[in-house]
Enzyme design. Structure first.
Site, PDB file in Angstrom:
ATOM      1  N   TYR A  75       0.499   6.697  -4.178  1.00 20.06           N
ATOM      2  CA  TYR A  75      -0.624   7.349  -3.538  1.00 20.06           C
ATOM      3  C   TYR A  75      -0.079   8.458  -2.673  1.00 20.06           C
ATOM      4  CZ  TYR A  75      -3.551   3.606  -5.387  1.00 20.06           C
ATOM      5  OH  TYR A  75      -4.192   2.949  -6.460  1.00 20.06           O
TER       6      TYR A  75
ATOM      7  N   TYR B 174       4.664   0.685  -5.490  1.00 16.49           N
ATOM      8  CA  TYR B 174       3.521   1.025  -6.079  1.00 16.49           C
ATOM      9  C   TYR B 174       2.404   1.978  -5.066  1.00 16.49           C
ATOM     10  CZ  TYR B 174      -1.549   0.308  -7.433  1.00 16.49           C
ATOM     11  OH  TYR B 174      -2.934   0.554  -7.923  1.00 16.49           O
TER      12      TYR B 174
END
Length: 494
Positions: A331, A327
């Site tokens: 970014y 996860y």
């Protein structure tokens, strides 16, 4: 070591070896600089012979340029004479008085170290090729960025993104095994603090130092100690989609939580809080939202913290740490894609002039030193196995780039005790991939990007490597099975 394997080893680690070993690096740079200066002398003489009108001013310029080249060539020749080809490539050559005299004449007032290698490094830094060409009025014209160059830029950007992704996953894997705490934070910029942020170029560095020192205090250590062994971080800049506002996503990995950290849900009927207040107040330029990252068998559970619930009151789904790591890497990928956007596009969305100043700056991904590069020692592996590990692909390990880099570093150390002339005898020809692809495009009617680049790099599938190399990957716990879990939910929220 067999001749064929030795040649492949040198070819595989050539860039690493020239960066690591001072004696080899200096020998290569001396040879390259000697060729450059000889070429510039030829061009200068050719330019002079083509002059139809030679006045006193032109001759004076020519004489000064010739004298400059002679001084540089004298230093290069003297340094080349001091190189001992029989010594090892990690050897450092002592200073020579004549080399020092020539260096001080070319680079007056520049400090240098106690070895000839450090003096040469200072010379190359003070007089790069570009500066020498400027002094001789022989500046290279800017090359045209064609389709091949643009494609290579995209490939390099993709490689950097994949490398950073693998480093994040490996660092979080190591931190999980050590029982560290994960904190996910978002740093924003307040309007009334934008000017102060713009005036401080070290704002982010100071913030991470503040967090690191808070961890040191929690462990009862001096704030002057290094915090690399108890605090690691990753910081990814991002621009908001609606207004293009700058903010940062940060992952803190700490061995000990700062003083004052406690379970935010202790005594609450609805356990829906995840913010850790001890991390707040460390960022003086805006708002923060430090959130405890919860997953299966995390350090918070061992500390006795209650398991949080979501907004509907249901217990949050328990995920393995691999899901958290995957996860976080989204970014990194998102930031890499945003670098392709023009700064003007961000500024059009931003109405605050102080924020527009921030957007003119180039913010990169920041991380702790050597983030995610740690792997079990490879010192016991043979050069043949190391060579295989330096060529593995994704199907052997999702962290293949980290394995390859560590294998090349170990190979570089292994050849450090070899004489310089032995390495130079098998010196590989350094080819420009850009020129090679351009040449292939002209020869091949139906040119394929991926197949052409794949043909220039040697990669081994999982079935092509030896049992010893495969066993190392298994023992390190970095097989595709070990890192298979991926995130399917958001780990943010209060």
């Amino acid at each position: 070591m067999a001749t064929e394997i030795f040649s492949d080893v040198v070819k595989s680690v050539w860039s690493h070896a020239t960066a690591k070993h001072a004696h080899l690096r200096m020998a290569v740079q001396v040879d390259n600089r000697s060729r450059l200066l000889s070429d510039l002398v030829y061009q200068l003489e050719k330019r002079l012979s083509e002059e139809t009108h030679l006045d006193d001013e032109t001759l004076a310029i020519y004489e000064s340029q010739t004298a400059l080249l002679e001084d540089h060539m004298a230093l290069v020749r003297k340094c080349a004479a001091q190189l001992d080809n029989s010594n090892t490539i990690d050897h450092r050559t002592p200073l020579d008085a004549e080399c020092v005299f020539l260096f001080e004449m070319i680079c007056p007032g520049v400090r240098y170290g106690k070895t000839l290698n450090s003096l040469w490094t200072k010379y190359v830094v003070q007089w790069p090729e570009k500066l020498i060409r400027q002094e001789l009025d022989m500046v290279k014209p800017l090359s045209f960025k064609d389709e091949v160059a643009k494609y290579m830029e995209k490939m390099q950007e993709k490689t950097r993104k994949n490398r950073m992704t693998q480093k994040v996953i490996n660092e979080m894997r190591i931190a999980h095994q050590k029982g560290w705490f994960f904190v996910f934070d978002t740093l924003t910029l307040a309007d009334d603090r934008l000017q102060a942020f713009n005036e401080n170029p070290n704002a982010l560095r100071d913030y991470f130092r503040t967090v690191g020192r808070a961890v040191l205090r929690a462990e009862g250590r001096s704030v002057k100690d290094s915090y690399n062994d108890c605090y690691r971080y990753l910081c990814v800049p991002e621009f908001g989609g609606q207004h293009g506002r700058l903010h940062w996503h940060v992952v803190h990995m700490v061995r000990t939580l700062p003083l004052g950290s406690h379970d935010p849900n202790f005594g609450r009927k609805v356990r829906n809080y995840r913010q850790i207040n001890s991390f707040r107040g460390m960022w003086p330029y805006g708002f923060t939202q430090p959130i405890a990252v919860r997953y299966q068998h995390d350090a918070y559970s061992r500390k006795g913290w209650l398991w949080p619930v979501d907004k509907t009151g249901k217990a949050m789904q328990s995920k393995p740490y691999q899901a958290v790591a995957w996860y976080v890497t989204k970014y990194v990928a998102k930031q890499s894609d945003q670098r392709q956007k023009a700064i003007t596009e961000r500024q059009k969305k931003c109405k605050n002039p102080l924020m527009a100043i921030c957007l003119k700056k180039e913010f990169r991904v920041r991380s702790s030193r050597k983030l995610g590069m740690e792997l079990p020692s490879m010192a016991h592996l043979s050069n043949k196995v190391l060579l295989e590990l330096s060529r593995i692909s994704f199907d052997s390990s999702p962290l293949y780039q980290i394995v390859k880099e560590n294998a090349k570093k170990q190979l570089t150390l292994n050849i450090g005790a070899l004489p310089l002339h032995v390495i130079l005898d098998v010196r590989p020809e350094v080819r420009s991939m850009l020129k090679t692809i351009r040449r292939l495009m002209k020869k091949t009617p139906e040119f394929n990007w991926q197949s052409s680049i794949a043909s220039m790099t040697v990669t081994l599938k999982n079935g092509d490597i030896s049992d010893e190399a495969r066993q190392y990957i298994i023992d390190a716990g970095i097989t595709p099975t070990d890192l298979r879990a991926k995130a399917t939910q958001t780990f943010g929220g209060k």
